[in-house]
Design a protein around this motif. Structure first.
Motif, short mmCIF file in Angstrom:
data_model
loop_
_atom_site.label_atom_id
_atom_site.label_comp_id
_atom_site.label_asym_id
_atom_site.label_seq_id
_atom_site.Cartn_x
_atom_site.Cartn_y
_atom_site.Cartn_z
N GLU A 238 -7.20 -29.64 -13.22
CA GLU A 238 -7.46 -28.71 -12.12
C GLU A 238 -7.47 -27.28 -12.68
O GLU A 238 -6.57 -26.88 -13.43
N LEU A 239 -8.49 -26.52 -12.32
CA LEU A 239 -8.56 -25.12 -12.75
C LEU A 239 -7.65 -24.30 -11.84
O LEU A 239 -7.75 -24.40 -10.61
N LYS A 240 -6.77 -23.49 -12.44
CA LYS A 240 -5.84 -22.70 -11.61
C LYS A 240 -6.20 -21.23 -11.71
O LYS A 240 -6.51 -20.74 -12.79
N SER A 241 -6.11 -20.54 -10.58
CA SER A 241 -6.33 -19.09 -10.58
C SER A 241 -5.00 -18.39 -10.61
O SER A 241 -4.10 -18.74 -9.85
N ILE A 242 -4.87 -17.41 -11.48
CA ILE A 242 -3.58 -16.71 -11.61
C ILE A 242 -3.68 -15.37 -10.90
O ILE A 242 -4.63 -14.61 -11.10
N GLU A 243 -2.67 -15.09 -10.08
CA GLU A 243 -2.69 -13.88 -9.24
C GLU A 243 -2.32 -12.60 -10.01
O GLU A 243 -2.63 -11.51 -9.57
N TRP A 244 -1.61 -12.76 -11.15
CA TRP A 244 -1.06 -11.58 -11.82
C TRP A 244 -2.12 -10.51 -12.05
O TRP A 244 -3.25 -10.78 -12.44
N ASP A 245 -1.67 -9.29 -11.88
CA ASP A 245 -2.49 -8.13 -12.13
C ASP A 245 -2.49 -7.87 -13.65
O ASP A 245 -1.47 -8.04 -14.30
#
Ligand code: M6R
Length: 612
Positions: A238-245
């Motif tokens: 699963e491709l995960k999106s990371i929220e970190w700026d």
């Protein structure tokens, strides 16, 4: 320990690789190197010392390759030297490999390879890997996917831990990676893919990541990524999106990451509280969802971790015992794992790890699972190894911590543990509700109070500048103040190289007071109204013997007795470490700066201790 980066795409790889290494340098900085694919051959450039030394290597600017691998090393096998630096190549210059981890059976494999005509140029365990891959590669008569198969066969022979990247001269458009017990992530771009030991190092290029599990292999081209399990059967991920700026991983105007991270604590504590605690509501741990029966089933709680994370466990033990009426044992993971601890299905084991990659903590967790205990992981890094092993995971959400010396992770770990403790107490109904409610109110006020503490930095700096040449500094406290002393002492040691000890103030007379002599610096922490008089007496004993004193307190004390007093806001003593540690983090920071040391990368240390 050790950081690895990889790139495959259309851009010149070397600047991307070096940029990634600079961000991973906190994982080790004994040597650095890169391999890139250059017109049908592999260029390998490396040297001992910091990543920036790579810029001095003749020809490095002329590299044009669009595929490459890179490494920054924390030395285990073989001293920091050019020949021990990664990447390592096989004897025939067909493969280049970077490796993070330790190969425990490398001597045995080396002997096998020597018997088969291979020779070695370094003292590392890693150099066997490219040669072992070569050994299997030539046995495969270059059939379809012989490269992946050779890497798989070689990995099957390895005992220990590894995250590896493999470059092969015969497959210039391919990068192979594999992991076992060492972290590795793959970042996905447009017509390009990235590899890294952690997310922050490549966050400026992509926010989309695949996380590899133990035993996984991946084959990368610039357009595609294929994943395989331990038996080389294709798998989906699963491709995960990371929220970190991205700015969370930059210094953002601060001189050092450590200072930035200290100043981020109002925010990080607020983020840790997040939606778990709202005024007038019950503490929310729906993700754990323990019933009263489940909690009553536990006879004891183990808090297991290393270093600062273990100190967070020490800080919260009194609160857990007081509010939940349950035995709490805090243990060092490296001791716990080899001691046959008395745990069974009536034990709750909580593992605390900022990185989630600490080898001893992961091994301790695996052991307690084998013995039937329920396990909770507390980590700051989404998808880290520890979170994949535990029955339950809760995240601190402190944001990336880059400096080797842990600061905001500690205050967030205690905050999260305090919330968990309140949740347990609510479910168990073990104390009157107003006791729980008072602490909840105090917790919600913490971000504001942390900001207030940070305003005293000048006063701390002035005192630090007076004592930075000391040879020994002692920290004293009782109760939770003693646990803060332990953390403050560790912080001072690791970034200032000053010898330091923390003592429970009541223990002084049982021996350590013999060390107190004229002019020595003693730091006292006094935040518990029930213990303050006792600690004041102990401090008087060291003052009488000539000590100069720095006091961190939220109590009304006779300030004229001491050389410097830092007053911090009051909070419940059970959670006071979250405030009282902050001046002491600054104290270590300013001493280190005054000594002209590298605050973010102290000698001999690495951020993630992924080897035991
Ligand atoms: O990533 P972890 O929390 O598992 O790391 C544990 C220790 O290695 C770490 O806290 C170490 O003690 C820090 N350098 C202390 O500042």
């Amino acid at each position: 320990m050790c950081g690895i980066v990889g790139y495959i795409g259309n851009k010149k790889a070397s600047p991307i690789l070096i940029d990634g290494l600079l961000k991973l340098e906190y994982r080790g900085y004994d040597s650095a190197g890169i391999s890139t694919m250059e017109n049908g051959f592999i260029s390998n450039m490396k040297d001992k010392g910091r990543v920036k030394n790579l810029y001095e290597i003749p020809g490095i600017d002329d590299l044009k390759g669009v595929v490459g691998i890179a490494h920054t090393r924390w030395a285990t096998h073989g001293k920091p030297a050019k020949e021990n630096s990664h990447p390592h190549m096989d004897n025939h210059n067909i493969f280049s490999v970077v490796h993070n981890g330790i190969i425990e059976n490398y001597q045995e494999l080396k002997e096998f390879l020597v018997q088969n005509g291979y020779h070695f140029l370094s003292q590392t365990d890693t150099e066997i890997i490219p040669n072992l891959i070569h050994y299997y590669y030539v046995k495969q008569d270059k059939c379809h996917d012989s490269l992946l198969k050779a890497v798989h066969l070689a990995c099957n022979d390895l005992k220990g831990s590894y995250a590896i990247e493999v470059l092969c001269k015969d497959a210039p458009d391919t990068l192979i990676v594999a992991r076992k017990d060492s972290p590795l992530v793959i970042g996905v771009g447009e017509d390009e893919n990235y590899v890294s030991s952690d997310i922050p190092a490549i966050l400026s290029y992509t926010k989309n990541f695949y996380l590899l599990n133990d035993g996984d292999f991946a084959k990368l081209s610039k357009h595609s990524i294929s994943f395989y399990d331990v038996n080389l059967a294709p798998i989906e991920k699963e491709l995960k999106s990371i929220e970190w700026d991205v700015s969370a991983c930059e210094k953002d105007g601060y001189e050092d990451f450590m200072l930035k991270e200290i100043y981020e604590q109002p925010k990080s504590v607020r983020e840790t509280i997040g939606s778990r605690l709202k005024k007038g509501e019950k503490v929310n741990f729906e993700d754990i969802g323990f019933t009263k029966e489940t909690l009553q089933h536990f006879h004891k709680i183990y808090l297991v971790a290393c270093g600062t994370a273990m100190h967070a466990g020490l800080a919260i033990k009194p609160m857990l015992e007081k509010l939940c009426h349950i035995d709490v044992i805090v243990d060092i993971a490296s001791e716990f794992r080899y001691r046959e601890p008395l745990i069974d299905d009536k034990t709750l084991c909580i593992y605390i790890s900022q990185s989630g990659e600490t080898a001893d903590t992961i091994a301790a967790l695996k052991l307690s699972k084998m013995k039937g205990a329920k396990t909770i992981a507390i980590s700051n890094v989404i998808g880290s190894s520890i979170t994949r092993e535990a029955d339950y995971t809760i995240y601190t959400h402190a944001g990336p911590e880059i400096a080797v010396a842990s600061t905001k992770a500690y205050t967030s770990q205690i905050t999260l543990l305090a919330l968990l403790c309140l949740y347990f107490a609510e479910v168990l109904e073990s104390v009157p509700y107003d006791v729980i409610n008072t602490i909840k109110e105090e917790l919600l006020l913490l971000p504001e109070k942390v900001s207030e503490v940070l305003k005293d930095s000048e006063q701390i700096k002035n005192f630090a500048n007076k004592v930075y040449e000391e040879k020994d500094i002692f920290f004293l406290g009782r109760g939770t103040d003693y646990t803060v002393s332990q953390e403050a002492s560790l912080k001072l040691k690791e970034i200032s190289y000053i010898h330091s000890e923390a003592y429970a103030a009541g223990e002084l007379k049982h021996g350590p007071i013999a060390l107190i002599e004229n002019g020595i610096t003693v730091v006292g922490i006094l935040t518990d109204p029930n213990l303050v008089e006792k600690s004041v007496s102990n401090l008087q004993e060291v003052i009488t013997r000539g000590a100069k004193t720095l006091i961190i307190t939220n109590q009304e004390i006779n300030q004229t007795n001491y050389d410097e007093v830092i007053t911090i806001p009051y909070t419940n003593p059970l959670i006071s470490p979250i405030l009282s540690i902050i001046p002491l983090q600054l104290f270590s920071y300013y001493i280190s700066k005054e000594k002209g040391l590298d605050v973010d990368k102290p000698r001999n240390l690495a951020k993630s201790v992924t080897v035991e």
